[in-house]
Scaffold this motif. Structure first.
Motif, PDB file in Angstrom:
ATOM      1  N   ASP A 175       0.836  -1.205   0.000  1.00  0.00           N
ATOM      2  CA  ASP A 175       0.000   0.000   0.000  1.00  0.00           C
ATOM      3  C   ASP A 175       0.868   1.251   0.000  1.00  0.00           C
ATOM      4  OD1 ASP A 175      -2.794  -1.098   0.197  1.00  0.00           O
ATOM      5  OD2 ASP A 175      -1.912  -2.036   1.971  1.00  0.00           O
ATOM      6  N   SER A 176       1.859   1.276   0.860  1.00  0.00           N
ATOM      7  CA  SER A 176       2.755   2.425   0.941  1.00  0.00           C
ATOM      8  C   SER A 176       3.524   2.606  -0.372  1.00  0.00           C
ATOM      9  CB  SER A 176       3.731   2.253   2.105  1.00  0.00           C
ATOM     10  OG  SER A 176       4.656   3.299   2.126  1.00  0.00           O
ATOM     11  N   ALA A 177       4.032   1.523  -0.907  1.00  0.00           N
ATOM     12  CA  ALA A 177       4.790   1.598  -2.158  1.00  0.00           C
ATOM     13  C   ALA A 177       3.903   2.105  -3.294  1.00  0.00           C
ATOM     14  CB  ALA A 177       5.378   0.231  -2.507  1.00  0.00           C
ATOM     15  N   PHE A 178       2.703   1.554  -3.389  1.00  0.00           N
ATOM     16  CA  PHE A 178       1.822   1.933  -4.487  1.00  0.00           C
ATOM     17  C   PHE A 178       1.377   3.382  -4.381  1.00  0.00           C
ATOM     18  CE2 PHE A 178      -2.236   2.627  -6.532  1.00  0.00           C
ATOM     19  CZ  PHE A 178      -1.941   2.217  -7.816  1.00  0.00           C
ATOM     20  N   TRP A 179       0.842   3.764  -3.235  1.00  0.00           N
ATOM     21  CA  TRP A 179       0.297   5.119  -3.107  1.00  0.00           C
ATOM     22  C   TRP A 179       1.399   6.175  -3.104  1.00  0.00           C
ATOM     23  CZ3 TRP A 179      -4.206   5.271  -4.850  1.00  0.00           C
ATOM     24  CH2 TRP A 179      -5.112   4.237  -4.627  1.00  0.00           C
ATOM     25  N   GLY A 180       2.573   5.846  -2.606  1.00  0.00           N
ATOM     26  CA  GLY A 180       3.692   6.785  -2.652  1.00  0.00           C
ATOM     27  C   GLY A 180       4.134   7.079  -4.074  1.00  0.00           C
ATOM     28  N   TRP A 181       3.927   6.121  -4.951  1.00  0.00           N
ATOM     29  CA  TRP A 181       4.266   6.276  -6.375  1.00  0.00           C
ATOM     30  C   TRP A 181       3.075   6.857  -7.139  1.00  0.00           C
ATOM     31  CZ3 TRP A 181       1.936   2.625  -9.932  1.00  0.00           C
ATOM     32  CH2 TRP A 181       2.324   2.791 -11.266  1.00  0.00           C
ATOM     33  N   ASN A 182       1.962   6.172  -7.114  1.00  0.00           N
ATOM     34  CA  ASN A 182       0.805   6.528  -7.914  1.00  0.00           C
ATOM     35  C   ASN A 182       0.200   7.869  -7.494  1.00  0.00           C
ATOM     36  OD1 ASN A 182      -2.360   6.184  -8.520  1.00  0.00           O
ATOM     37  ND2 ASN A 182      -1.189   4.915  -9.962  1.00  0.00           N
ATOM     38  N   GLY A 183       0.128   8.107  -6.207  1.00  0.00           N
ATOM     39  CA  GLY A 183      -0.467   9.347  -5.718  1.00  0.00           C
ATOM     40  C   GLY A 183       0.294  10.582  -6.153  1.00  0.00           C
ATOM     41  N   VAL A 184       1.627  10.504  -6.129  1.00  0.00           N
ATOM     42  CA  VAL A 184       2.444  11.647  -6.536  1.00  0.00           C
ATOM     43  C   VAL A 184       2.272  11.918  -8.020  1.00  0.00           C
ATOM     44  CG1 VAL A 184       4.810  12.466  -6.835  1.00  0.00           C
ATOM     45  CG2 VAL A 184       4.121  11.391  -4.686  1.00  0.00           C
ATOM     46  N   TRP A 185       2.405  10.890  -8.821  1.00  0.00           N
ATOM     47  CA  TRP A 185       2.334  11.079 -10.272  1.00  0.00           C
ATOM     48  C   TRP A 185       0.966  11.581 -10.723  1.00  0.00           C
ATOM     49  CZ3 TRP A 185       5.802  11.072 -14.190  1.00  0.00           C
ATOM     50  CH2 TRP A 185       7.100  10.637 -13.896  1.00  0.00           C
ATOM     51  N   LEU A 186      -0.096  11.172 -10.046  1.00  0.00           N
ATOM     52  CA  LEU A 186      -1.430  11.606 -10.463  1.00  0.00           C
ATOM     53  C   LEU A 186      -1.877  12.909  -9.803  1.00  0.00           C
ATOM     54  CD1 LEU A 186      -3.372   8.231 -10.814  1.00  0.00           C
ATOM     55  CD2 LEU A 186      -2.537   9.754 -12.615  1.00  0.00           C
ATOM     56  N   ASP A 187      -1.089  13.442  -8.913  1.00  0.00           N
ATOM     57  CA  ASP A 187      -1.395  14.726  -8.297  1.00  0.00           C
ATOM     58  C   ASP A 187      -1.237  15.817  -9.365  1.00  0.00           C
ATOM     59  OD1 ASP A 187      -1.118  17.271  -6.943  1.00  0.00           O
ATOM     60  OD2 ASP A 187      -0.785  16.147  -5.094  1.00  0.00           O
ATOM     61  N   GLU A 188      -2.267  16.616  -9.587  1.00  0.00           N
ATOM     62  CA  GLU A 188      -2.226  17.641 -10.640  1.00  0.00           C
ATOM     63  C   GLU A 188      -1.066  18.612 -10.473  1.00  0.00           C
ATOM     64  OE1 GLU A 188      -5.936  19.596 -11.316  1.00  0.00           O
ATOM     65  OE2 GLU A 188      -7.003  17.698 -11.584  1.00  0.00           O
ATOM     66  N   ARG A 189      -0.611  18.832  -9.252  1.00  0.00           N
ATOM     67  CA  ARG A 189       0.519  19.745  -9.029  1.00  0.00           C
ATOM     68  C   ARG A 189       1.819  19.190  -9.621  1.00  0.00           C
ATOM     69  NH1 ARG A 189      -0.138  20.050  -2.713  1.00  0.00           N
ATOM     70  NH2 ARG A 189      -0.507  17.878  -3.233  1.00  0.00           N
ATOM     71  N   PHE A 190       1.864  17.901  -9.900  1.00  0.00           N
ATOM     72  CA  PHE A 190       3.060  17.250 -10.421  1.00  0.00           C
ATOM     73  C   PHE A 190       3.107  17.242 -11.943  1.00  0.00           C
ATOM     74  CE2 PHE A 190       5.683  13.342 -11.181  1.00  0.00           C
ATOM     75  CZ  PHE A 190       6.841  13.788 -10.568  1.00  0.00           C
ATOM     76  N   HIS A 191       2.008  17.530 -12.590  1.00  0.00           N
ATOM     77  CA  HIS A 191       1.924  17.358 -14.045  1.00  0.00           C
ATOM     78  C   HIS A 191       2.863  18.256 -14.833  1.00  0.00           C
ATOM     79  CE1 HIS A 191      -2.260  15.295 -13.727  1.00  0.00           C
ATOM     80  NE2 HIS A 191      -1.322  14.696 -13.023  1.00  0.00           N
ATOM     81  N   GLY A 192       3.340  19.349 -14.269  1.00  0.00           N
ATOM     82  CA  GLY A 192       4.283  20.214 -14.968  1.00  0.00           C
ATOM     83  C   GLY A 192       5.737  19.895 -14.656  1.00  0.00           C
ATOM     84  N   TRP A 193       5.981  18.829 -13.895  1.00  0.00           N
ATOM     85  CA  TRP A 193       7.335  18.435 -13.482  1.00  0.00           C
ATOM     86  C   TRP A 193       8.165  18.049 -14.708  1.00  0.00           C
ATOM     87  CZ3 TRP A 193       9.449  13.623 -14.366  1.00  0.00           C
ATOM     88  CH2 TRP A 193      10.668  13.366 -13.735  1.00  0.00           C
ATOM     89  N   SER A 194       9.452  18.392 -14.676  1.00  0.00           N
ATOM     90  CA  SER A 194      10.359  18.052 -15.770  1.00  0.00           C
ATOM     91  C   SER A 194      11.808  18.134 -15.291  1.00  0.00           C
ATOM     92  CB  SER A 194      10.163  19.042 -16.927  1.00  0.00           C
ATOM     93  OG  SER A 194      11.168  18.879 -17.900  1.00  0.00           O
ATOM     94  N   ILE A 195      12.643  17.239 -15.830  1.00  0.00           N
ATOM     95  CA  ILE A 195      14.086  17.319 -15.597  1.00  0.00           C
ATOM     96  C   ILE A 195      14.841  17.504 -16.914  1.00  0.00           C
ATOM     97  CG2 ILE A 195      13.964  15.951 -13.466  1.00  0.00           C
ATOM     98  CD1 ILE A 195      15.378  13.666 -15.175  1.00  0.00           C
ATOM     99  N   VAL A 196      14.145  17.940 -17.944  1.00  0.00           N
ATOM    100  CA  VAL A 196      14.747  18.095 -19.267  1.00  0.00           C
ATOM    101  C   VAL A 196      15.987  18.986 -19.203  1.00  0.00           C
ATOM    102  CG1 VAL A 196      14.368  19.064 -21.569  1.00  0.00           C
ATOM    103  CG2 VAL A 196      12.644  17.579 -20.539  1.00  0.00           C
ATOM    104  N   ASP A 197      15.899  20.104 -18.516  1.00  0.00           N
ATOM    105  CA  ASP A 197      17.042  21.019 -18.456  1.00  0.00           C
ATOM    106  C   ASP A 197      18.219  20.413 -17.696  1.00  0.00           C
ATOM    107  OD1 ASP A 197      15.663  22.911 -19.912  1.00  0.00           O
ATOM    108  OD2 ASP A 197      14.940  23.966 -18.132  1.00  0.00           O
ATOM    109  N   GLU A 198      17.953  19.682 -16.642  1.00  0.00           N
ATOM    110  CA  GLU A 198      19.020  19.106 -15.823  1.00  0.00           C
ATOM    111  C   GLU A 198      19.843  18.069 -16.590  1.00  0.00           C
ATOM    112  OE1 GLU A 198      15.969  19.692 -14.870  1.00  0.00           O
ATOM    113  OE2 GLU A 198      15.939  20.491 -12.827  1.00  0.00           O
ATOM    114  N   VAL A 199      19.186  17.298 -17.445  1.00  0.00           N
ATOM    115  CA  VAL A 199      19.847  16.197 -18.153  1.00  0.00           C
ATOM    116  C   VAL A 199      21.025  16.679 -19.003  1.00  0.00           C
ATOM    117  CG1 VAL A 199      19.470  14.464 -19.963  1.00  0.00           C
ATOM    118  CG2 VAL A 199      17.854  14.672 -18.091  1.00  0.00           C
ATOM    119  N   GLY A 200      20.953  17.880 -19.496  1.00  0.00           N
ATOM    120  CA  GLY A 200      22.019  18.405 -20.341  1.00  0.00           C
ATOM    121  C   GLY A 200      23.370  18.513 -19.653  1.00  0.00           C
ATOM    122  N   ALA A 201      23.409  18.441 -18.327  1.00  0.00           N
ATOM    123  CA  ALA A 201      24.665  18.534 -17.583  1.00  0.00           C
ATOM    124  C   ALA A 201      25.414  17.200 -17.499  1.00  0.00           C
ATOM    125  CB  ALA A 201      24.398  19.055 -16.167  1.00  0.00           C
TER     126      ALA A 201
END
Length: 174
Positions: A82-108
């Protein structure tokens, strides 16, 4: 601190990073934040941003967890499914997370990278690893036709062979 706690000294023995999915994202962030620490990295199905296919896959996983047998299957890999699933699924489906990106960081990133993605991955598209390759020169791509999100279970022999070749070639450059 973790490396020191484990008695690992990247200056003495370069580290290889290996991650799948969110773990692949973590490996990319580590390689970007600490240049010179990683001798190389193998990233399988990394996430650089949230895609519509990711959200659809996560919604399907939530249905399977609540109504199907996903919770039971996760007990094989997690003491607290339960902890593993909701800690993963809940974060990704939280609307506040939908704009998350590491595209700029990868270039380093400056270490050799092998980026792997299945063409049938229910959580991400090939554009994720292709985006890595556009930002990190020399990235080796492995696109696995007919493979989903878990190449190490779906295509283990092919993945092991590709990783073995990549590490051998990257560890001993000409």
């Amino acid at each position: 601190a973790l490396l020191a706690d484990r008695g690992l000294d990247p200056a003495r023995e370069p580290l290889w990073l290996f991650g799948h999915s969110d773990g692949a994202t973590i490996a990319l962030l580590h390689a970007a934040a600490f240049p010179g620490v990683a001798a190389g990295a193998v990233v399988i199905a990394p996430h650089l941003w949230v895609e519509d296919v990711t959200l659809a896959g996560l919604r399907g996983a939530r249905r399977d967890f609540l109504e199907g047998d996903l919770r039971t299957r996760l007990t094989r890999w997690h003491d607290g499914p339960d902890s593993a699933f909701w800690g993963w699924n809940g974060v990704w489906l939280d609307e506040r997370f939908h704009g998350w990106s590491i595209v700029d960081e990868v270039g380093a990133i400056r270490c050799p990278l092998l980026a792997v993605q299945g063409t049938e991955d229910e959580y991400g598209t090939l554009e994720q690893i292709r985006s890595v390759a556009r930002r990190v020169p020399g990235t080796v791509l492995l696109e696995l036709p007919g493979c989903g999100h878990v190449p190490h279970r779906e295509r283990p022999r092919e993945l092991i062979a590709a990783v073995t070749r990549f590490v051998a070639r990257s560890a001993d450059p000409p």
